[in-house]
Scaffold this motif. Structure first.
Motif, PDB file in Angstrom:
ATOM      1  N   ALA A   1      -3.849  10.403  -1.043  1.00 15.17           N
ATOM      2  CA  ALA A   1      -4.159   9.280  -1.922  1.00 15.17           C
ATOM      3  C   ALA A   1      -3.631   7.996  -1.299  1.00 15.17           C
ATOM      4  N   VAL A   2      -4.353   6.914  -1.586  1.00 12.61           N
ATOM      5  CA  VAL A   2      -3.931   5.587  -1.152  1.00 12.61           C
ATOM      6  C   VAL A   2      -4.021   4.663  -2.349  1.00 12.61           C
ATOM      7  N   CYS A   3      -2.927   3.960  -2.620  1.00 10.30           N
ATOM      8  CA  CYS A   3      -2.885   2.940  -3.658  1.00 10.30           C
ATOM      9  C   CYS A   3      -2.798   1.604  -2.940  1.00 10.30           C
ATOM     10  N   ASP A   4      -3.823   0.769  -3.104  1.00 12.38           N
ATOM     11  CA  ASP A   4      -3.814  -0.501  -2.375  1.00 12.38           C
ATOM     12  C   ASP A   4      -3.139  -1.595  -3.183  1.00 12.38           C
ATOM     13  N   GLY A   5      -3.068  -2.764  -2.609  1.00  9.19           N
ATOM     14  CA  GLY A   5      -2.362  -3.877  -3.222  1.00  9.19           C
ATOM     15  C   GLY A   5      -2.933  -4.339  -4.546  1.00  9.19           C
ATOM     16  N   THR A   6      -4.165  -3.944  -4.872  1.00  7.49           N
ATOM     17  CA  THR A   6      -4.776  -4.349  -6.141  1.00  7.49           C
ATOM     18  C   THR A   6      -4.503  -3.333  -7.240  1.00  7.49           C
ATOM     19  N   GLY A   7      -3.885  -2.211  -6.883  1.00 12.74           N
ATOM     20  CA  GLY A   7      -3.650  -1.144  -7.851  1.00 12.74           C
ATOM     21  C   GLY A   7      -4.740  -0.093  -7.848  1.00 12.74           C
ATOM     22  N   ALA A   8      -5.799  -0.322  -7.066  1.00 13.33           N
ATOM     23  CA  ALA A   8      -6.866   0.682  -6.949  1.00 13.33           C
ATOM     24  C   ALA A   8      -6.335   1.887  -6.181  1.00 13.33           C
ATOM     25  N   ILE A   9      -6.736   3.071  -6.621  1.00 10.65           N
ATOM     26  CA  ILE A   9      -6.270   4.303  -5.978  1.00 10.65           C
ATOM     27  C   ILE A   9      -7.478   5.132  -5.567  1.00 10.65           C
ATOM     28  N   ARG A  10      -7.459   5.553  -4.306  1.00 10.84           N
ATOM     29  CA  ARG A  10      -8.495   6.458  -3.783  1.00 10.84           C
ATOM     30  C   ARG A  10      -7.826   7.784  -3.436  1.00 10.84           C
ATOM     31  N   VAL A  11      -8.484   8.866  -3.809  1.00 14.61           N
ATOM     32  CA  VAL A  11      -7.934  10.198  -3.560  1.00 14.61           C
ATOM     33  C   VAL A  11      -9.013  11.054  -2.899  1.00 14.61           C
ATOM     34  N   GLU A  12      -8.602  11.848  -1.924  1.00 17.32           N
ATOM     35  CA  GLU A  12      -9.494  12.825  -1.297  1.00 17.32           C
ATOM     36  C   GLU A  12      -8.863  14.204  -1.352  1.00 17.32           C
TER      37      GLU A  12
ATOM     38  N   VAL B   1       0.854  -1.195   0.000  1.00  7.87           N
ATOM     39  CA  VAL B   1       0.000   0.000   0.000  1.00  7.87           C
ATOM     40  C   VAL B   1       0.884   1.235   0.000  1.00  7.87           C
ATOM     41  N   GLY B   2       0.507   2.213  -0.818  1.00  7.83           N
ATOM     42  CA  GLY B   2       1.200   3.495  -0.829  1.00  7.83           C
ATOM     43  C   GLY B   2       0.273   4.591  -0.369  1.00  7.83           C
ATOM     44  N   ILE B   3       0.775   5.489   0.458  1.00 10.59           N
ATOM     45  CA  ILE B   3       0.030   6.655   0.938  1.00 10.59           C
ATOM     46  C   ILE B   3       0.763   7.887   0.444  1.00 10.59           C
ATOM     47  N   ALA B   4       0.032   8.853  -0.103  1.00 11.86           N
ATOM     48  CA  ALA B   4       0.651  10.091  -0.564  1.00 11.86           C
ATOM     49  C   ALA B   4      -0.089  11.302  -0.023  1.00 11.86           C
ATOM     50  N   LEU B   5       0.665  12.356   0.226  1.00 19.00           N
ATOM     51  CA  LEU B   5       0.102  13.626   0.678  1.00 19.00           C
ATOM     52  C   LEU B   5       0.797  14.749  -0.065  1.00 19.00           C
ATOM     53  N   THR B   6       0.020  15.621  -0.690  1.00 17.76           N
ATOM     54  CA  THR B   6       0.573  16.790  -1.359  1.00 17.76           C
ATOM     55  C   THR B   6      -0.426  17.929  -1.212  1.00 17.76           C
ATOM     56  N   GLY B   7       0.066  19.140  -1.007  1.00 18.56           N
ATOM     57  CA  GLY B   7      -0.854  20.255  -0.838  1.00 18.56           C
ATOM     58  C   GLY B   7      -0.155  21.485  -0.311  1.00 18.56           C
TER      59      GLY B   7
END
Length: 171
Positions: free
Chosen positions: A119-130, A95-101
């Motif tokens: 943003a979070v990129c999970d082990g399936t490659g799905a990415i969620r961003v808020e 899992v990858g977590i990203a923060l930019t702002g």
């Protein structure tokens, strides 16, 4: 000082599921990874991270494409998504977590203080961003930040961003 509850949940959940995590951080400059590391047992899940405070490091260290940076800039959902995927890849994490702002004290390149993408990129490659700006603006407009100087407001934005990123990753 006790560990942050959202970090405790993440470490507990990732340990249970056998997942690892890495971060790519701009405005938080390592605060997210450090918050995870405060939790006893974090070494079972935290692989590492990259600090991409400078725009070119989003490309060089986190793998954000030059095209994305040109088209959307360093503060965008698209950049955050690529940073999350890049953190996982660079550190060999599930899992990858990203923060930019923009934490302030001043707006940056047309982006207001408090505009943050996690943003979070999970082990399936799905990415969620808020985009956290709406929540920040609601809290600001309610008077929650009245009386804070620019350094205190900046710290609040960074802390809130880490909390939301950890919650998103644990969801």
């Amino acid at each position: 000082m006790s560990a942050h509850p959202a970090a405790v949940r993440l470490v507990r959940e990732f340990t249970r599921r056998g997942l690892t995590v890495a971060t790519a951080e701009s405005l938080t400059a390592g605060l997210c990874a450090a918050t995870i590391a405060e939790v006893p047992g974090a070494s079972a899940v935290l692989r590492g991270g990259v600090i991409t405070y400078a725009t070119e490091l989003k490309h060089n260290l986190a793998g954000v494409s030059q095209e994305t940076l040109r088209a959307h800039g360093p503060v965008s959902a698209e950049t955050a998504a690529e940073m999350a995927a890049g953190a996982a890849k660079a550190c060999g994490a599930d899992v990858g977590i990203a923060l930019t702002g923009v934490a302030g004290p001043d707006p940056q390149d047309g982006h207001p203080v408090g505009e943050v993408f996690v943003a979070v990129c999970d082990g399936t490659g799905a990415i969620r961003v808020e985009n956290l700006y709406e929540e920040f603006a609601r809290r600001r407009d309610s008077g929650e930040f009245d009386g804070l100087d620019s350094a205190q407001l900046r710290a609040e934005i960074r802390q809130f961003s880490v909390k939301r990123a950890l919650e998103l990753a644990s969801a």
